[in-house]
Design a protein around this motif. Structure first.
Motif, PDB file in Angstrom:
ATOM      1  N   GLY A   1       0.760  -1.255  -0.024  1.00  0.00           N
ATOM      2  CA  GLY A   1      -0.008   0.165   0.129  1.00  0.00           C
ATOM      3  C   GLY A   1       0.817   1.321   0.209  1.00  0.00           C
ATOM      4  O   GLY A   1       0.305   2.342   0.263  1.00  0.00           O
ATOM      5  N   LEU A   2       2.075   1.150  -0.528  1.00  0.00           N
ATOM      6  CA  LEU A   2       2.850   2.254  -0.291  1.00  0.00           C
ATOM      7  C   LEU A   2       3.380   2.435  -1.874  1.00  0.00           C
ATOM      8  O   LEU A   2       4.557   2.192  -2.106  1.00  0.00           O
ATOM      9  CB  LEU A   2       4.176   2.135   0.508  1.00  0.00           C
ATOM     10  N   ALA A   3       2.559   3.252  -2.561  1.00  0.00           N
ATOM     11  CA  ALA A   3       2.726   3.404  -4.056  1.00  0.00           C
ATOM     12  C   ALA A   3       3.318   4.763  -4.671  1.00  0.00           C
ATOM     13  O   ALA A   3       3.300   4.841  -5.760  1.00  0.00           O
ATOM     14  CB  ALA A   3       1.547   3.064  -4.845  1.00  0.00           C
ATOM     15  N   ASP A   4       3.697   5.550  -3.814  1.00  0.00           N
ATOM     16  CA  ASP A   4       4.343   6.915  -4.208  1.00  0.00           C
ATOM     17  C   ASP A   4       5.508   6.628  -5.012  1.00  0.00           C
ATOM     18  O   ASP A   4       5.659   7.239  -6.284  1.00  0.00           O
ATOM     19  CB  ASP A   4       4.967   7.668  -3.060  1.00  0.00           C
ATOM     20  N   ASP A   5       6.467   5.779  -4.816  1.00  0.00           N
ATOM     21  CA  ASP A   5       7.383   5.439  -5.740  1.00  0.00           C
ATOM     22  C   ASP A   5       7.613   3.681  -5.337  1.00  0.00           C
ATOM     23  O   ASP A   5       8.120   3.529  -4.272  1.00  0.00           O
ATOM     24  CB  ASP A   5       8.891   6.014  -5.395  1.00  0.00           C
ATOM     25  N   PRO A   6       7.102   2.962  -6.340  1.00  0.00           N
ATOM     26  CA  PRO A   6       7.047   1.640  -5.765  1.00  0.00           C
ATOM     27  C   PRO A   6       8.259   0.570  -5.904  1.00  0.00           C
ATOM     28  O   PRO A   6       8.294  -0.534  -5.565  1.00  0.00           O
ATOM     29  CB  PRO A   6       5.992   1.069  -6.774  1.00  0.00           C
ATOM     30  N   GLU A   7       9.452   1.520  -6.272  1.00  0.00           N
ATOM     31  CA  GLU A   7      10.795   0.803  -6.271  1.00  0.00           C
ATOM     32  C   GLU A   7      11.532   0.850  -5.032  1.00  0.00           C
ATOM     33  O   GLU A   7      11.719   2.027  -4.565  1.00  0.00           O
ATOM     34  CB  GLU A   7      11.378   0.981  -7.441  1.00  0.00           C
ATOM     35  N   ILE A   8      12.064  -0.117  -4.545  1.00  0.00           N
ATOM     36  CA  ILE A   8      13.113  -0.024  -3.382  1.00  0.00           C
ATOM     37  C   ILE A   8      14.516   0.311  -3.946  1.00  0.00           C
ATOM     38  O   ILE A   8      15.113  -0.698  -4.841  1.00  0.00           O
ATOM     39  CB  ILE A   8      13.080  -1.301  -2.576  1.00  0.00           C
ATOM     40  N   PRO A   9      15.347   1.191  -3.717  1.00  0.00           N
ATOM     41  CA  PRO A   9      16.477   1.389  -4.526  1.00  0.00           C
ATOM     42  C   PRO A   9      17.521   0.380  -3.896  1.00  0.00           C
ATOM     43  O   PRO A   9      17.434   0.019  -2.520  1.00  0.00           O
ATOM     44  CB  PRO A   9      16.992   2.780  -4.065  1.00  0.00           C
ATOM     45  N   ASP A  10      18.507   0.047  -4.662  1.00  0.00           N
ATOM     46  CA  ASP A  10      19.549  -0.660  -4.241  1.00  0.00           C
ATOM     47  C   ASP A  10      20.741  -0.106  -3.565  1.00  0.00           C
ATOM     48  O   ASP A  10      21.301   0.743  -4.204  1.00  0.00           O
ATOM     49  CB  ASP A  10      20.090  -1.731  -5.382  1.00  0.00           C
ATOM     50  N   PRO A  11      20.751  -0.554  -2.379  1.00  0.00           N
ATOM     51  CA  PRO A  11      21.857   0.246  -1.565  1.00  0.00           C
ATOM     52  C   PRO A  11      23.290  -0.272  -1.943  1.00  0.00           C
ATOM     53  O   PRO A  11      24.039   0.326  -1.110  1.00  0.00           O
ATOM     54  CB  PRO A  11      21.414   0.138  -0.069  1.00  0.00           C
ATOM     55  N   TYR A  12      23.423  -1.142  -2.444  1.00  0.00           N
ATOM     56  CA  TYR A  12      24.594  -1.881  -2.468  1.00  0.00           C
ATOM     57  C   TYR A  12      25.937  -0.771  -2.775  1.00  0.00           C
ATOM     58  O   TYR A  12      27.206  -1.119  -2.227  1.00  0.00           O
ATOM     59  CB  TYR A  12      24.562  -3.247  -3.602  1.00  0.00           C
ATOM     60  N   THR A  13      25.754  -0.039  -3.562  1.00  0.00           N
ATOM     61  CA  THR A  13      26.693   0.938  -4.200  1.00  0.00           C
ATOM     62  C   THR A  13      26.934   2.302  -3.272  1.00  0.00           C
ATOM     63  O   THR A  13      27.691   3.018  -3.490  1.00  0.00           O
ATOM     64  CB  THR A  13      26.853   1.178  -5.512  1.00  0.00           C
ATOM     65  N   GLY A  14      26.176   2.397  -2.363  1.00  0.00           N
ATOM     66  CA  GLY A  14      25.905   3.485  -1.518  1.00  0.00           C
ATOM     67  C   GLY A  14      26.541   3.414  -0.133  1.00  0.00           C
ATOM     68  O   GLY A  14      27.166   2.282   0.199  1.00  0.00           O
ATOM     69  N   GLY A  15      26.205   4.080   0.516  1.00  0.00           N
ATOM     70  CA  GLY A  15      26.914   4.421   2.217  1.00  0.00           C
ATOM     71  C   GLY A  15      25.547   3.889   3.243  1.00  0.00           C
ATOM     72  O   GLY A  15      24.553   3.461   2.898  1.00  0.00           O
ATOM     73  N   GLU A  16      26.093   4.256   4.265  1.00  0.00           N
ATOM     74  CA  GLU A  16      24.912   4.203   5.501  1.00  0.00           C
ATOM     75  C   GLU A  16      23.765   4.813   5.227  1.00  0.00           C
ATOM     76  O   GLU A  16      22.692   4.265   5.591  1.00  0.00           O
ATOM     77  CB  GLU A  16      25.754   4.965   6.694  1.00  0.00           C
ATOM     78  N   ALA A  17      23.832   6.057   4.513  1.00  0.00           N
ATOM     79  CA  ALA A  17      22.502   6.799   4.442  1.00  0.00           C
ATOM     80  C   ALA A  17      21.479   5.994   3.608  1.00  0.00           C
ATOM     81  O   ALA A  17      20.347   5.953   3.778  1.00  0.00           O
ATOM     82  CB  ALA A  17      22.652   8.128   3.824  1.00  0.00           C
ATOM     83  N   GLN A  18      22.025   5.429   2.555  1.00  0.00           N
ATOM     84  CA  GLN A  18      21.225   4.710   1.733  1.00  0.00           C
ATOM     85  C   GLN A  18      20.637   3.274   2.334  1.00  0.00           C
ATOM     86  O   GLN A  18      19.428   3.084   2.228  1.00  0.00           O
ATOM     87  CB  GLN A  18      21.871   4.147   0.200  1.00  0.00           C
ATOM     88  N   PHE A  19      21.445   2.613   3.064  1.00  0.00           N
ATOM     89  CA  PHE A  19      21.048   1.658   3.800  1.00  0.00           C
ATOM     90  C   PHE A  19      19.812   1.882   4.934  1.00  0.00           C
ATOM     91  O   PHE A  19      18.972   1.162   5.149  1.00  0.00           O
ATOM     92  CB  PHE A  19      22.136   0.792   4.695  1.00  0.00           C
ATOM     93  N   GLU A  20      19.940   3.200   5.405  1.00  0.00           N
ATOM     94  CA  GLU A  20      19.171   3.608   6.479  1.00  0.00           C
ATOM     95  C   GLU A  20      17.784   4.181   5.691  1.00  0.00           C
ATOM     96  O   GLU A  20      16.819   3.593   6.118  1.00  0.00           O
ATOM     97  CB  GLU A  20      19.546   4.857   7.191  1.00  0.00           C
ATOM     98  N   HIS A  21      17.829   4.557   4.538  1.00  0.00           N
ATOM     99  CA  HIS A  21      16.833   4.718   3.735  1.00  0.00           C
ATOM    100  C   HIS A  21      16.022   3.475   3.375  1.00  0.00           C
ATOM    101  O   HIS A  21      14.749   3.451   3.485  1.00  0.00           O
ATOM    102  CB  HIS A  21      17.130   5.877   2.558  1.00  0.00           C
ATOM    103  N   VAL A  22      16.614   2.697   2.875  1.00  0.00           N
ATOM    104  CA  VAL A  22      16.240   1.075   2.441  1.00  0.00           C
ATOM    105  C   VAL A  22      15.378   0.669   3.664  1.00  0.00           C
ATOM    106  O   VAL A  22      14.299   0.340   3.397  1.00  0.00           O
ATOM    107  CB  VAL A  22      17.090   0.476   1.799  1.00  0.00           C
TER     108      VAL A  22
END
Length: 158
Positions: free
Chosen positions: A116-137
């Protein structure tokens, strides 16, 4: 009810989703009625634990995923699960492409939409990111877990 969360390598998004979903369900009236697993469409990490950053982020939020091991999505998953919930459109396309012609039982969709969370239905891949990307995911997955639990309580409670 059996749910499979699918991402690309099964070391970041899907194991974090598996962990947070399992934790929420086990703390709910649906404990023991819903099985959660995860898989990746790729085979690069089969047998490996989740990415250390995913393990650390989940642990920071009280969820232990350190004992999980990556596995590759298989055609039989279409028969073994009720829903195949994918992290992004590419994963969903790959899962649907592998659907057997013999009438598999599993439905498939994007995890965030299903929750039921369809604003942006894709979960970004944090693999190439840092701590902030993992927190967001992790925050996206935690919100998705709340939505999945609410949906299951409405639709599938026995």
């Amino acid at each position: 009810m059996r749910l499979l969360v699918v991402c690309l390598g099964n070391i970041c998004r899907s194991p974090m989703a598996e962990g947070v979903l399992r934790a929420r369900i086990e703390a709910s009236p649906l404990a023991g009625q819903v099985e959660i697993d995860s898989a990746g469409t790729g085979d690069w990490h089969v047998g490996q634990p989740p990415d250390r950053r995913a393990v650390a982020k989940a642990r920071e939020h009280g969820v232990d995923i350190g004992d999980l091991r990556a596995r590759q999505f298989a055609v039989d998953d279409h028969h073994d699960f009720d829903w195949l919930l994918c992290a992004d459109r590419a994963n969903l396309r790959d899962v649907r492409r592998l659907a057997p012609a013999d009438g598999a039982r599993a439905g498939s969709g994007l995890l965030l939409e299903w929750a039921g969370l369809a604003d942006d239905p894709e979960i970004p891949d944090p693999y190439t990111g840092g701590e902030a990307q993992f927190e967001h995911v992790f925050r996206l997955l935690d919100a998705a877990a709340a939505g999945v639990l609410a949906r299951l309580q409405r639709e599938y409670r026995r």
